[in-house]
Design an enzyme around this catalytic site. Structure first.
Site, PDB file in Angstrom:
ATOM      1  N   CYS A 139       0.793  -1.239   0.000  1.00 14.25           N
ATOM      2  CA  CYS A 139       0.000   0.000   0.000  1.00 14.25           C
ATOM      3  C   CYS A 139       0.821   1.284   0.000  1.00 14.25           C
ATOM      4  CB  CYS A 139      -0.964   0.003   1.183  1.00 14.25           C
ATOM      5  SG  CYS A 139      -0.159   0.186   2.794  1.00 14.25           S
ATOM      6  N   CYS A 199      12.269  -7.944  12.544  1.00 12.02           N
ATOM      7  CA  CYS A 199      12.843  -8.857  11.556  1.00 12.02           C
ATOM      8  C   CYS A 199      11.847  -8.931  10.394  1.00 12.02           C
ATOM      9  CB  CYS A 199      13.040 -10.220  12.215  1.00 12.02           C
ATOM     10  SG  CYS A 199      13.943 -11.399  11.230  1.00 12.02           S
TER      11      CYS A 199
END
Length: 148
Positions: free
Chosen positions: A68, A137
């Site tokens: 997005c 991560c």
């Protein structure tokens, strides 16, 4: 600065309200993502460790959501974790990332998602460098690097 206690609070009590929401059907996501990007970002997959050169790139810039375009992480918060995935210590804004309990694979972790479109980004751990102690991560397939 977000700390591990904040992550646990958001995970248990709800995420900050995003600036906007983007919602699409799976078919609409498939129109804009590669099959690999769709697998990781929309189906909560994980890319192979050390499969992206993004891990070793540290020049200035901002990382946005592949789905997005929401700004998620600044390169100034990126560090070499040795895990094989891009790692960050903080998002660009408190409400950029969502936090969710992940009890898959026989363990309990905290999944991080784009708070705008719910794209799976990766996981967060309390073993990062000071001062936050956080390690976001992140799957490189979930990110685009925006040059400054």
């Amino acid at each position: 600065m977000i700390k591990w206690a904040d992550v646990i609070h958001f995970t248990n009590k709800g995420n900050p309200t995003p600036d906007k929401r983007v919602e699409k059907t799976d078919e609409e996501w498939k129109q804009i993502l590669t099959p690999e990007e769709f697998q990781v970002a929309r189906l909560k997959g994980t890319e192979r460790s050390f499969s992206s050169e993004m891990c070793s790139l540290f020049e200035p810039g901002i990382y946005e959501c592949k789905c997005c375009g929401t700004l998620l992480f600044d390169a100034t918060e990126k560090f070499e974790s040795g895990t094989g995935w891009p790692s960050f210590t903080q998002p660009v804004k408190e409400n950029a990332v969502g936090y969710h309990a992940d009890k898959s694979h026989g363990m309990i972790r905290v999944e991080v998602t784009c708070n705008t479109c719910d794209a799976h980004l990766g996981h967060i751990f309390p073993d990062g460098p000071p001062p936050s102690g956080l390690r976001y991560c992140i799957n490189a397939l979930s990110l685009n690097k925006v040059k400054e």
